[in-house]
Design a protein around this motif. Structure first.
Motif, PDB file in Angstrom:
ATOM      1  N   THR A 199       0.866  -1.143  -0.075  1.00  0.00           N
ATOM      2  CA  THR A 199       0.073   0.093   0.059  1.00  0.00           C
ATOM      3  C   THR A 199       0.844   1.321   0.158  1.00  0.00           C
ATOM      4  O   THR A 199       1.987   1.223   0.836  1.00  0.00           O
ATOM      5  CB  THR A 199      -0.957  -0.144   1.152  1.00  0.00           C
ATOM      6  N   THR A 200       0.541   2.151  -0.755  1.00  0.00           N
ATOM      7  CA  THR A 200       1.194   3.589  -0.972  1.00  0.00           C
ATOM      8  C   THR A 200       0.613   4.583  -0.299  1.00  0.00           C
ATOM      9  O   THR A 200      -0.421   4.999  -0.737  1.00  0.00           O
ATOM     10  CB  THR A 200       1.596   3.655  -2.318  1.00  0.00           C
ATOM     11  N   PHE A 201       1.355   5.350   0.387  1.00  0.00           N
ATOM     12  CA  PHE A 201       0.846   6.450   1.053  1.00  0.00           C
ATOM     13  C   PHE A 201       2.046   7.750   0.724  1.00  0.00           C
ATOM     14  O   PHE A 201       3.200   7.705   0.755  1.00  0.00           O
ATOM     15  CB  PHE A 201       1.028   6.627   2.670  1.00  0.00           C
ATOM     16  N   ILE A 202       1.390   8.812   0.494  1.00  0.00           N
ATOM     17  CA  ILE A 202       2.143   9.945  -0.058  1.00  0.00           C
ATOM     18  C   ILE A 202       1.508  10.982   0.785  1.00  0.00           C
ATOM     19  O   ILE A 202       0.240  11.556   0.883  1.00  0.00           O
ATOM     20  CB  ILE A 202       1.784  10.292  -1.693  1.00  0.00           C
ATOM     21  N   VAL A 203       2.454  11.988   1.427  1.00  0.00           N
ATOM     22  CA  VAL A 203       2.276  12.907   2.264  1.00  0.00           C
ATOM     23  C   VAL A 203       3.140  14.239   1.585  1.00  0.00           C
ATOM     24  O   VAL A 203       4.407  14.165   1.268  1.00  0.00           O
ATOM     25  CB  VAL A 203       2.867  12.677   3.735  1.00  0.00           C
ATOM     26  N   LYS A 204       2.471  15.308   1.554  1.00  0.00           N
ATOM     27  CA  LYS A 204       2.852  16.544   1.001  1.00  0.00           C
ATOM     28  C   LYS A 204       2.566  17.820   1.987  1.00  0.00           C
ATOM     29  O   LYS A 204       1.770  17.766   2.649  1.00  0.00           O
ATOM     30  CB  LYS A 204       2.037  16.945  -0.198  1.00  0.00           C
ATOM     31  N   GLY A 205       3.855  18.455   2.160  1.00  0.00           N
ATOM     32  CA  GLY A 205       3.841  19.436   2.859  1.00  0.00           C
ATOM     33  C   GLY A 205       5.092  20.262   3.175  1.00  0.00           C
ATOM     34  O   GLY A 205       6.050  19.833   2.659  1.00  0.00           O
ATOM     35  N   PRO A 206       5.179  21.094   4.220  1.00  0.00           N
ATOM     36  CA  PRO A 206       6.343  21.770   4.449  1.00  0.00           C
ATOM     37  C   PRO A 206       7.481  20.913   5.070  1.00  0.00           C
ATOM     38  O   PRO A 206       7.204  19.851   5.689  1.00  0.00           O
ATOM     39  CB  PRO A 206       6.046  22.863   5.254  1.00  0.00           C
ATOM     40  N   ASP A 207       8.697  21.255   5.037  1.00  0.00           N
ATOM     41  CA  ASP A 207       9.909  20.533   5.639  1.00  0.00           C
ATOM     42  C   ASP A 207       9.879  20.630   6.969  1.00  0.00           C
ATOM     43  O   ASP A 207      10.574  21.928   7.322  1.00  0.00           O
ATOM     44  CB  ASP A 207      11.160  20.514   4.855  1.00  0.00           C
TER      45      ASP A 207
END
Length: 368
Positions: free
Chosen positions: A254-262
């Motif tokens: 299962t693939t999870f992608i998280v986008k946001g600031p570092d």
């Protein structure tokens, strides 16, 4: 009568004490011998001359002994005399201080006490202001402006130094009112080298002791509060800055992608969140997007079945990941605390087992 006259004249000579008595005795002796030789025919005169010579020698030896005792007593009294028991001796010591009267021990003690005790209060006040002000700045401006703890401590030191200048005179007046002893030293005595040196040492010891007492403030301050507030502030700013995407298209994972600031600690927080919720991570990748945000990609499987997650579990795991982005640092800190507690418990168990093993290895039979 001639020798009698000469002997009395020599004995009463004023230069008797100037080491001339040996020469006088020699001259007297030879004069008497000459008289004896001149009167050899008269036995009676010879006997009287011999008796006279013997009596003169005895009298001269007594005079020499008495003068030697007087000379020795004078030398001994000069050597053993206490140099501080007379004004003459004090005048001999005075040149060592360039003509300045030597301060007494009571004056020096009062001078050092009056300079050292106020420094204890100054050190205590300086340390208290720096710790309290630094903690207040770290929990307020440090959270808002993102200041580090060291920067907040530097600002607290600035406030403490200004307070020392403002209230330094107040501390001095309070010390005077407290009835500290006065040294009554003159300006010249205060400028003596050893007086200035010992005064500096007393002030340094007072500041050191006062600052050490000021460290007691650390017992009444929560040193972890500022860190929690800063982490909470970061979580509040990034509450709506992350997006989580989940794909279950790959049959093996299962693939999870998280986008946001570092943010620091974000990846560790999400990894820990997935592990605590029954997921095994097969692959992790991250790359920077053109808008400056970070995209983290996780490939996970179920820990129990080693297969991809069920569709009904995707919503729950995605929610866990989103919460980890908001409270990632806080969660990581909590996990670190739990690991430290577990490590302490394991260490205690190891020590206990080592003690039991040692008792089994040793056999001791005591005497009855």
């Amino acid at each position: 009568t001639g020798p009698t006259y000469e002997c009395s004249q020599i004995v009463n000579n004023e230069e008797w004490g100037n080491n001339t008595h040996y020469c006088c005795w020699k001259n007297l002796y030879w004069k008497i011998i000459a008289k004896i030789n001149a009167q050899q025919s008269e036995n009676k005169n010879l006997l009287s001359a011999f008796t006279y010579t013997t009596s003169c020698r005895i009298q001269m030896s007594r005079q020499v002994k008495s003068l030697s005792k007087i000379h020795y007593s004078r030398r001994h009294s000069l050597r053993t005399r206490n140099p501080f028991s007379s004004n003459v001796a004090q005048q001999q010591i005075a040149p060592t201080t360039n003509g300045i009267p030597m301060p007494t021990s009571d004056q020096l003690r009062a001078h050092y006490i009056s300079n050292g005790l106020p420094m204890i209060g100054f050190g205590l006040m300086d340390q208290t202001v720096m710790i309290q002000a630094g903690n207040a700045i770290d929990c307020t401006l440090g959270v808002t402006l993102g200041l580090s703890t060291l920067s907040a401590a530097a600002v607290g030191g600035l406030v403490s130094n200004v307070s020392g200048i403002v209230f330094g005179g107040t501390l001095g007046s309070l010390a005077t009112r407290a009835g500290l002893p006065s040294s009554n030293l003159t300006a010249q005595q205060r400028n003596l080298f050893f007086v200035k040196r010992n005064r500096l040492l007393s002030q340094a010891f007072g500041v050191f002791f006062g600052c050490t007492m000021g460290l007691v403030n650390l017992l009444f301050i929560d040193t972890d509060r500022s860190t929690s507030l800063k982490l909470q502030h970061i979580a509040d700013e990034t509450e709506f800055a992350f997006e989580v995407e989940c794909y279950n298209e790959n049959p093996n994972s299962t693939t999870f992608i998280v986008k946001g600031p570092d943010n620091d600690g974000l990846l560790a927080g999400m990894t820990a969140a997935l592990t605590l919720n029954g997921c095994s991570i097969l692959d992790v990748s991250a790359h920077k997007l053109p808008d400056g945000t970070i995209e983290d990609k996780f490939a996970v499987v179920n820990q129990a079945t080693q297969r991809r997650l069920d569709d009904n579990e995707l919503d729950h795991v995605s929610q866990v990941l989103l919460n980890a982005t908001k409270e990632g640092p806080l969660m990581l800190k909590a996990q670190v605390g739990e690991l430290e507690d577990q490590n302490t418990q394991l260490q205690e168990r190891i020590n206990h087992l080592e003690g039991v093993l040692l008792k089994r290895q040793l056999t001791i039979r005591r005497s009855h």
